[in-house]
Design an enzyme around this catalytic site. Structure first.
Site, PDB file in Angstrom:
ATOM      1  N   LYS A   1      78.411   3.369  65.888  1.00 52.47           N
ATOM      2  CA  LYS A   1      78.321   4.194  64.731  1.00 52.47           C
ATOM      3  C   LYS A   1      77.142   4.355  63.973  1.00 52.47           C
ATOM      4  CE  LYS A   1      79.937   2.557  60.652  1.00 52.47           C
ATOM      5  NZ  LYS A   1      79.683   2.828  59.470  1.00 52.47           N
ATOM      6  N   ASN A   2      76.627   3.071  63.707  1.00 50.33           N
ATOM      7  CA  ASN A   2      75.211   3.045  62.897  1.00 50.33           C
ATOM      8  C   ASN A   2      74.252   3.757  63.636  1.00 50.33           C
ATOM      9  OD1 ASN A   2      76.635   1.858  60.837  1.00 50.33           O
ATOM     10  ND2 ASN A   2      76.245  -0.392  61.449  1.00 50.33           N
TER      11      ASN A   2
ATOM     12  N   ARG B   1      76.982   6.258  52.535  1.00 43.47           N
ATOM     13  CA  ARG B   1      75.612   5.842  52.383  1.00 43.47           C
ATOM     14  C   ARG B   1      74.767   6.243  53.389  1.00 43.47           C
ATOM     15  NH1 ARG B   1      74.791   2.594  48.375  1.00 43.47           N
ATOM     16  NH2 ARG B   1      72.644   2.200  49.102  1.00 43.47           N
TER      17      ARG B   1
ATOM     18  N   CYS C   1      80.934   1.728  51.217  1.00 50.66           N
ATOM     19  CA  CYS C   1      81.626   0.542  50.719  1.00 50.66           C
ATOM     20  C   CYS C   1      81.069  -0.258  49.844  1.00 50.66           C
ATOM     21  CB  CYS C   1      81.709  -0.412  52.203  1.00 50.66           C
ATOM     22  SG  CYS C   1      82.904   0.247  53.735  1.00 50.66           S
TER      23      CYS C   1
ATOM     24  N   ARG D   1      72.873  -2.697  47.475  1.00 48.68           N
ATOM     25  CA  ARG D   1      72.166  -1.828  48.594  1.00 48.68           C
ATOM     26  C   ARG D   1      71.396  -0.522  47.791  1.00 48.68           C
ATOM     27  NH1 ARG D   1      76.379  -1.122  53.556  1.00 48.68           N
ATOM     28  NH2 ARG D   1      77.606   0.140  52.138  1.00 48.68           N
ATOM     29  N   PRO D   2      70.449  -0.886  46.853  1.00 52.22           N
ATOM     30  CA  PRO D   2      69.700   0.031  46.586  1.00 52.22           C
ATOM     31  C   PRO D   2      68.991   0.953  47.530  1.00 52.22           C
ATOM     32  CG  PRO D   2      68.735  -1.886  46.091  1.00 52.22           C
ATOM     33  CD  PRO D   2      69.934  -2.033  46.685  1.00 52.22           C
ATOM     34  N   VAL D   3      68.622   2.137  47.014  1.00 48.66           N
ATOM     35  CA  VAL D   3      67.746   3.092  47.841  1.00 48.66           C
ATOM     36  C   VAL D   3      66.282   2.902  47.781  1.00 48.66           C
ATOM     37  CG1 VAL D   3      69.713   4.585  48.499  1.00 48.66           C
ATOM     38  CG2 VAL D   3      68.090   5.209  46.563  1.00 48.66           C
ATOM     39  N   ASP D   4      65.906   1.658  46.724  1.00 54.31           N
ATOM     40  CA  ASP D   4      64.377   2.149  46.273  1.00 54.31           C
ATOM     41  C   ASP D   4      63.532   1.767  47.508  1.00 54.31           C
ATOM     42  OD1 ASP D   4      65.671  -0.634  46.171  1.00 54.31           O
ATOM     43  OD2 ASP D   4      63.812  -1.225  45.292  1.00 54.31           O
ATOM     44  N   LEU D   5      64.011   0.959  48.487  1.00 53.93           N
ATOM     45  CA  LEU D   5      63.164   0.830  49.456  1.00 53.93           C
ATOM     46  C   LEU D   5      62.638   1.922  50.438  1.00 53.93           C
ATOM     47  CD1 LEU D   5      64.432  -2.762  50.904  1.00 53.93           C
ATOM     48  CD2 LEU D   5      62.326  -2.363  49.367  1.00 53.93           C
TER      49      LEU D   5
ATOM     50  N   ASP E   1      77.874  -7.696  59.624  1.00 53.02           N
ATOM     51  CA  ASP E   1      78.954  -6.898  59.762  1.00 53.02           C
ATOM     52  C   ASP E   1      79.921  -7.537  61.068  1.00 53.02           C
ATOM     53  OD1 ASP E   1      78.126  -4.713  58.349  1.00 53.02           O
ATOM     54  OD2 ASP E   1      77.500  -3.666  60.164  1.00 53.02           O
TER      55      ASP E   1
ATOM     56  N   ILE F   1      72.998 -11.296  53.469  1.00 46.38           N
ATOM     57  CA  ILE F   1      72.580 -10.115  53.433  1.00 46.38           C
ATOM     58  C   ILE F   1      73.146  -9.392  52.197  1.00 46.38           C
ATOM     59  CG2 ILE F   1      72.514  -7.958  54.673  1.00 46.38           C
ATOM     60  CD1 ILE F   1      70.838 -10.346  56.036  1.00 46.38           C
TER      61      ILE F   1
ATOM     62  N   ARG G   1      86.566   4.741  59.418  1.00 41.89           N
ATOM     63  CA  ARG G   1      85.196   4.987  59.493  1.00 41.89           C
ATOM     64  C   ARG G   1      84.321   4.274  60.428  1.00 41.89           C
ATOM     65  NH1 ARG G   1      82.760   2.747  54.898  1.00 41.89           N
ATOM     66  NH2 ARG G   1      80.910   3.938  55.659  1.00 41.89           N
TER      67      ARG G   1
END
Length: 422
Positions: free
Chosen positions: A22-23, A94, A118, A123-127, A308, A330, A400
């Protein structure tokens, strides 16, 4: 809302086919945005997240032809009609943020809603954003959207992540393929899904070296061509089904499995008294003898123990001899399955990012609630070892990431069914 009902007590024996990752697939699909030529993905998993990404790409003008009952995705971005990824689609997943880098690299502009998914941590998107800024992108956040532009095109640069991020590595890796000059990505993620993406991009004509290590170098090219690429085996689905006979007893062969995808995980299984060996078709798994043994687990970026698989491992350790300690490094909010396992009689103490699990003789069936994707399947696994019936409610998360889990487990002897809700 659907529920999964499991009656415990049956040993599992037989073969379970493992789907494409999936990923990996969710990352490979946006790669089509980098080229006008067609991209065909084989061994695609049939999951609701793939359907969501398909809808997102179609909203941008991508032609998506689903073939062979969903196993093949033929993608064509020859005529994009939009550079805006709307909230109504992006909020569901995400991984939607992964269209940002390709859109920006190809067209010089992108508007992407801040994503959902989820509830397992910030889990910010700043990176992602800082990495693209290192390639010359101009980024503004307003009204819940990332507004990005690069009027003169992206330019090669040095990206140094302060911490490892799979998604940010994938986003900037795709963007760098069309940037002018050389890009160096330091502290890059090393996951097999990163290597799979790099393999696909190379098939499309990208110039990439170092994937699978912490330093990736990309030499930008003017354009990419089309390609056909098989999606790598889903190592998280693989690990999940490897734990099924460890919990329930019996012997299962996971078709398409490879130990090299899950080295640290397999080492912990061995320490817990679980036989893991490669066959000509995959991986065979069975208990060596008697009960499982307690082991300590600490999640870490690849090649460490995958976050996971932490919830599923906790389910297995609920009936192991002794006390196990699980450290989650994590995500800061990923023990939400622990209270639900406790409803089944598990002895679990959670203190911050650490959980102590003291094994019990047997779990007991109960009504439980799924809180996220991996938690939902951990409760199903626990139900395999429980006395009586376990009903896992709110399993929309499950679809999912797991393809027909009730059929795969039922085929090897589990007493399991899906019950449709009102």
């Amino acid at each position: 809302m659907d529920s999964i009902v499991v009656t415990g007590g049956n040993e599992l024996n037989g073969q379970i086919p493992i789907a494409g990752a999936k990923n990996a697939c969710l990352t490979l699909m946006p790669a089509t945005l980098l080229s006008e030529a067609p991209l065909t993905l084989t061994n695609a998993p049939r999951l609701s997240d793939i359907i969501t990404m398909t809808a997102l790409l179609r909203s941008l003008g991508v032609e998506v032809d689903v073939q062979e009952d969903g196993r093949v995705l033929a993608l064509s971005s020859h005529d994009l009609t939009s550079h805006r990824a709307d909230y109504e689609i992006v909020r569901k997943m995400r991984a939607s943020i992964l269209v940002l880098g390709p859109l920006l690299a190809r067209g010089g502009v992108a508007e992407v809603s801040l994503p959902g998914g989820c509830a397992i941590g910030a889990r910010p998107v700043d990176l992602h954003l800082r990495a693209l800024e290192a390639l010359g992108a101009e980024i503004d956040l307003s009204e819940g959207y990332v507004h990005a532009k690069a009027p003169g095109g992206l330019k090669g640069g040095k990206v140094e992540f302060p911490l490892v991020s799979v998604g940010a590595t994938e986003n900037v890796l795709m963007a760098a393929t069309l940037a002018k000059g050389t890009t160096t990505i330091e502290n890059a993620a090393r996951e097999p899904e990163i290597v799979d993406l790099a393999d696909c991009l190379r098939r499309m004509g990208a110039r990439i070296e170092g994937d699978g290590t912490s330093t990736i170098t990309v030499e930008g090219v003017d354009s990419l061509n089309g390609a056909t690429h098989p999606v790598v085996t889903d190592r998280i689905e693989l690990g999940t089904y490897m734990l099924a006979p460890a919990i329930a007893g019996g012997e299962v062969e996971c078709l398409g499995g490879r130990i090299d995808l899950l080295g640290a995980f397999c080492e912990r299984l061995d320490a817990a008294g679980i036989l893991v060996e490669e066959t000509g078709n995959g991986i065979r798994v069975a208990r060596r003898n008697g009960l499982l043994k307690a082991v300590d687990v600490s999640t870490a970026p690849y090649p460490g123990f995958p976050t996971d698989l932490q919830a599923q491992m906790m389910a297995a350790l609920c009936t192991a001899e002794g006390t196990s300690t699980l450290h989650e490094t994590i995500f800061e909010n990923r023990f939400m399955h622990a209270p639900e396992l406790s409803r089944m009689g598990a002895r679990i103490e959670v203190h911050g990012g650490t959980a102590r699990v003291t094994g019990v003789d047997r779990l007991k069936g109960a009504q439980v609630m799924a809180t996220d994707l991996r938690a939902s399947v951990s409760l199903i696994l626990a139900g395999l070892a429980a006395k009586g019936t376990t009903q896992v409610n709110r399993v929309y998360h499950l679809d999912r990431g797991y393809e027909q889990v009730e059929h795969k487990l039922g085929a090897v002897g589990a007493q399991i069914e899906r019950v449709q809700g009102p």
